[in-house]
Scaffold this motif. Structure first.
Motif, PDB file in Angstrom:
ATOM      1  N   CYS A 262      29.584  75.856   4.108  1.00  0.00           N
ATOM      2  CA  CYS A 262      30.154  76.816   5.283  1.00  0.00           C
ATOM      3  C   CYS A 262      30.366  78.190   4.771  1.00  0.00           C
ATOM      4  CB  CYS A 262      32.042  76.077   5.190  1.00  0.00           C
ATOM      5  SG  CYS A 262      32.378  77.061   6.774  1.00  0.00           S
ATOM      6  N   PRO A 263      29.716  79.049   5.584  1.00  0.00           N
ATOM      7  CA  PRO A 263      29.548  80.561   5.140  1.00  0.00           C
ATOM      8  C   PRO A 263      31.069  81.205   5.555  1.00  0.00           C
ATOM      9  CG  PRO A 263      28.438  79.918   7.273  1.00  0.00           C
ATOM     10  CD  PRO A 263      28.747  78.853   6.783  1.00  0.00           C
ATOM     11  N   LYS A 264      31.924  80.408   6.352  1.00  0.00           N
ATOM     12  CA  LYS A 264      33.202  81.132   6.442  1.00  0.00           C
ATOM     13  C   LYS A 264      34.282  80.454   5.605  1.00  0.00           C
ATOM     14  CE  LYS A 264      32.502  82.616  10.978  1.00  0.00           C
ATOM     15  NZ  LYS A 264      31.906  83.654  10.901  1.00  0.00           N
TER      16      LYS A 264
ATOM     17  N   ILE B 157      35.548  77.539   5.018  1.00  0.00           N
ATOM     18  CA  ILE B 157      36.685  76.762   5.383  1.00  0.00           C
ATOM     19  C   ILE B 157      36.737  75.508   4.402  1.00  0.00           C
ATOM     20  CG2 ILE B 157      37.397  75.363   7.449  1.00  0.00           C
ATOM     21  CD1 ILE B 157      35.692  77.229   9.268  1.00  0.00           C
TER      22      ILE B 157
ATOM     23  N   CYS C  37      36.170  78.260  12.726  1.00  0.00           N
ATOM     24  CA  CYS C  37      34.741  77.888  12.761  1.00  0.00           C
ATOM     25  C   CYS C  37      34.157  78.380  13.890  1.00  0.00           C
ATOM     26  CB  CYS C  37      34.804  76.241  12.884  1.00  0.00           C
ATOM     27  SG  CYS C  37      33.386  75.517  13.411  1.00  0.00           S
ATOM     28  N   ASP C  38      32.854  78.783  13.757  1.00  0.00           N
ATOM     29  CA  ASP C  38      32.173  79.396  14.945  1.00  0.00           C
ATOM     30  C   ASP C  38      31.110  78.478  15.364  1.00  0.00           C
ATOM     31  OD1 ASP C  38      30.180  79.612  12.932  1.00  0.00           O
ATOM     32  OD2 ASP C  38      29.885  81.803  13.062  1.00  0.00           O
ATOM     33  N   ARG C  39      31.158  77.388  14.945  1.00  0.00           N
ATOM     34  CA  ARG C  39      30.018  76.250  15.308  1.00  0.00           C
ATOM     35  C   ARG C  39      28.440  76.545  14.722  1.00  0.00           C
ATOM     36  NH1 ARG C  39      30.302  72.910  20.585  1.00  0.00           N
ATOM     37  NH2 ARG C  39      29.571  71.046  19.018  1.00  0.00           N
ATOM     38  N   CYS C  40      28.447  77.211  13.676  1.00  0.00           N
ATOM     39  CA  CYS C  40      27.099  77.538  13.126  1.00  0.00           C
ATOM     40  C   CYS C  40      26.254  76.120  12.908  1.00  0.00           C
ATOM     41  CB  CYS C  40      27.352  78.505  12.050  1.00  0.00           C
ATOM     42  SG  CYS C  40      27.633  77.660  10.430  1.00  0.00           S
ATOM     43  N   GLN C  41      26.978  75.196  12.614  1.00  0.00           N
ATOM     44  CA  GLN C  41      26.258  73.830  12.177  1.00  0.00           C
ATOM     45  C   GLN C  41      25.532  74.048  11.074  1.00  0.00           C
ATOM     46  OE1 GLN C  41      24.527  71.979  15.630  1.00  0.00           O
ATOM     47  NE2 GLN C  41      25.891  73.336  17.242  1.00  0.00           N
ATOM     48  N   ARG C  42      26.081  74.675  10.170  1.00  0.00           N
ATOM     49  CA  ARG C  42      25.199  74.718   8.837  1.00  0.00           C
ATOM     50  C   ARG C  42      25.884  73.505   7.763  1.00  0.00           C
ATOM     51  NH1 ARG C  42      25.227  80.491   9.628  1.00  0.00           N
ATOM     52  NH2 ARG C  42      23.072  81.385   9.644  1.00  0.00           N
ATOM     53  N   CYS C  43      27.106  73.041   7.981  1.00  0.00           N
ATOM     54  CA  CYS C  43      27.809  72.014   7.404  1.00  0.00           C
ATOM     55  C   CYS C  43      27.249  70.874   7.710  1.00  0.00           C
ATOM     56  CB  CYS C  43      29.251  71.957   7.310  1.00  0.00           C
ATOM     57  SG  CYS C  43      29.759  72.055   9.013  1.00  0.00           S
TER      58      CYS C  43
ATOM     59  N   ILE D 231      31.235  67.496  11.679  1.00  0.00           N
ATOM     60  CA  ILE D 231      32.445  68.646  11.427  1.00  0.00           C
ATOM     61  C   ILE D 231      32.663  69.635  12.654  1.00  0.00           C
ATOM     62  CG2 ILE D 231      33.142  70.400   9.957  1.00  0.00           C
ATOM     63  CD1 ILE D 231      31.324  68.630   7.746  1.00  0.00           C
ATOM     64  N   HIS D 232      31.408  70.168  13.144  1.00  0.00           N
ATOM     65  CA  HIS D 232      31.675  71.214  14.070  1.00  0.00           C
ATOM     66  C   HIS D 232      32.189  70.590  15.539  1.00  0.00           C
ATOM     67  CE1 HIS D 232      27.711  70.228  16.094  1.00  0.00           C
ATOM     68  NE2 HIS D 232      27.507  69.569  15.116  1.00  0.00           N
TER      69      HIS D 232
ATOM     70  N   PHE E 283      36.011  70.232  14.949  1.00  0.00           N
ATOM     71  CA  PHE E 283      36.818  71.340  15.107  1.00  0.00           C
ATOM     72  C   PHE E 283      36.861  71.921  16.639  1.00  0.00           C
ATOM     73  CE2 PHE E 283      36.111  72.460  10.433  1.00  0.00           C
ATOM     74  CZ  PHE E 283      36.924  71.332   9.957  1.00  0.00           C
TER      75      PHE E 283
ATOM     76  N   ILE F 166      37.091  72.520   4.566  1.00  0.00           N
ATOM     77  CA  ILE F 166      36.856  71.371   5.798  1.00  0.00           C
ATOM     78  C   ILE F 166      37.731  70.161   5.578  1.00  0.00           C
ATOM     79  CG2 ILE F 166      34.911  69.950   6.788  1.00  0.00           C
ATOM     80  CD1 ILE F 166      33.116  72.639   6.316  1.00  0.00           C
TER      81      ILE F 166
HETATM   82  S1  SF4 Z   1      29.547  75.689   8.438  1.00  0.00           S
HETATM   83 FE1  SF4 Z   1      31.588  76.160   8.675  1.00  0.00          FE
HETATM   84  S2  SF4 Z   1      31.633  77.460  10.341  1.00  0.00           S
HETATM   85 FE2  SF4 Z   1      29.596  76.402  10.389  1.00  0.00          FE
HETATM   86  S3  SF4 Z   1      30.020  74.607  11.797  1.00  0.00           S
HETATM   87 FE3  SF4 Z   1      30.547  74.105   9.673  1.00  0.00          FE
HETATM   88  S4  SF4 Z   1      32.728  74.200   9.408  1.00  0.00           S
HETATM   89 FE4  SF4 Z   1      32.107  75.638  11.228  1.00  0.00          FE
END
Ligand code: SF4
Ligand code: SF4
Length: 368
Positions: A336-338, A340, A277-283, A291-292, A295, A342
């Motif tokens: 989540c673009p990664k 994950i 998780c890079d903490r993009c904060q999209r979720c 969530i961010h 993590f 979650i």
């Molecule tokens: S969308 Fe994915 S990568 Fe971005 S903050 Fe949420 S868990 Fe982390």
């Protein structure tokens, strides 16, 4: 030292700037006892940075950063005040309270504040902050009166920074990011609305944890590879000042190697299993789990802030894990673009907390 534009303010600031939290004297729970500097030492460290080219000093109202604001004022009085940019902030979400806070900060500093931020702007205060008659209006009024020069929002939340970027009352933004938590920096780079604002970035060393894994120069250069004005580094010793302002700028052949996200994860994987998780904060969790942040605490647990991270997680992780078990749609996964998983990761974090919450050592070494 190199200098960059501070958005559209007309001011240029040093790429590396001085975070004053570690200069404080007083009892601040997040800080180790080893930071307890007297005025003379604190001023000499600020002066060392100044002579190395630093012209931006960031603080917060007493007692948020202990007495650091007062020490910064004393340092400013010892040099030509106009040669430095003072960045200050307070955690008030009401217009009148913010007005009073700025007046008090100016008294503590003995001078004007160049930048003044609404500090720790979070979703629960967002509407208050941007409302008519709120703290941003108070800062606009103070600008008119010459008590401050520029107004800003300091937040760890991308959506709040973006709202600030769209607001004509906001000149400067302060966000966070580093080699690992680079999702917000990536989004700032992609969003043209941020180009007009001065942007300061804190947590470059992730509360002092990442230098155990990556060279300081790499950590600073990676943040500076984004379109930001300055990377804020907390400084409490002459040796930290030397690393941030002198040694990192010594000439080296070629460009520094900036690891991509996967390379960062593979370095950390030698010690533990990081969540990618890079903490993009999209979720977004409709059931209230941030969530961010979960993590992030998980990473901080393994990076060296066991007690602090577990305590924070312990407040709500059980409830989050329960919600995930009941959640049928799991909208966070597709956001989540990664890619994950979650809810699975939240169960893993919950198990970790259950096992270790009662064994963590409160005497762990805290750094900033
Ligand atoms: S969308 Fe994915 S990568 Fe971005 S903050 Fe949420 S868990 Fe982390
Ligand atoms: S799976 Fe868990 S984190 Fe994701 S939306 Fe549902 S409750 Fe929230």
């Amino acid at each position: 030292m190199r200098y960059r534009k501070l958005g559209n303010t007309g001011v240029h600031v040093s790429e590396i700037s001085f975070g004053t939290i570690p200069l404080l004297r007083g009892s601040i729970p997040v800080l180790p006892a080893c930071y307890n500097l007297d005025d003379r030492t604190a001023i000499s460290i600020m002066d060392y940075a100044f002579r190395a080219g630093c012209n931006l000093y960031d603080t917060a109202i007493v007692p948020e950063y202990g007495d650091a604001e007062i020490k910064l004022g004393k340092f400013a009085a010892s040099i030509d005040r106009r040669q430095i940019v003072i960045s200050d902030k307070a955690r008030f979400y009401d217009g009148n309270e913010m007005y009073q806070a700025v007046c008090l900060s100016c008294e503590n500093l003995g001078t004007w504040a160049d930048l003044y931020f609404v500090h720790q702007a979070d979703p629960s205060h967002e509407d208050q902050i941007f409302a008519k008659g709120g703290p941003l209006d108070a800062l606009a009024e103070l600008k008119g009166q010459g008590k401050i020069r520029f107004a800003g929002i300091a937040s760890h939340y991308y959506d709040i920074l973006l709202r600030g970027a769209k607001d004509h009352r906001v000149d400067v933004l302060q966000g966070s990011g580093n080699l690992l938590e680079r999702g917000m920096l990536d989004r700032i780079r992609q969003e043209p609305l941020f180009r007009d604002k001065g942007i300061l970035i804190n947590k470059v060393f992730a509360a002092g944890l990442l230098p155990a894994f990556f060279p300081a120069k790499t950590l600073m250069e990676s943040v500076l590879s984004y379109p930001v004005s300055s990377a804020l580094i907390g400084i409490g010793t002459l040796s930290q000042a030397e690393t941030a302002f002198v040694r990192s700028w010594e000439k080296e052949e070629g460009k520094p190697h900036l690891p991509d996200f996967h390379q960062v994860l593979s370095v950390l994987e030698k010690d533990f299993s990081p969540i990618p998780c890079d903490r993009c904060q999209r979720c977004r969790c409709p059931h209230g789990t941030e969530i961010h942040t979960v993590f992030r605490q998980y990473h901080y647990y393994f990076l060296g802030k066991e007690y602090w991270a577990l305590n924070k997680l312990n407040l709500s992780i059980e409830e989050s894990a329960l919600q995930c078990r009941k959640c049928t749609k799991m909208p966070c996964i597709s956001q989540c673009p990664k890619g994950i998983r979650i809810p699975d990761e939240i169960q893993r974090v919950s198990k970790l907390v259950k096992i270790h919450a009662h064994t963590a050592n409160p005497a762990e070494y805290h750094t900033v």
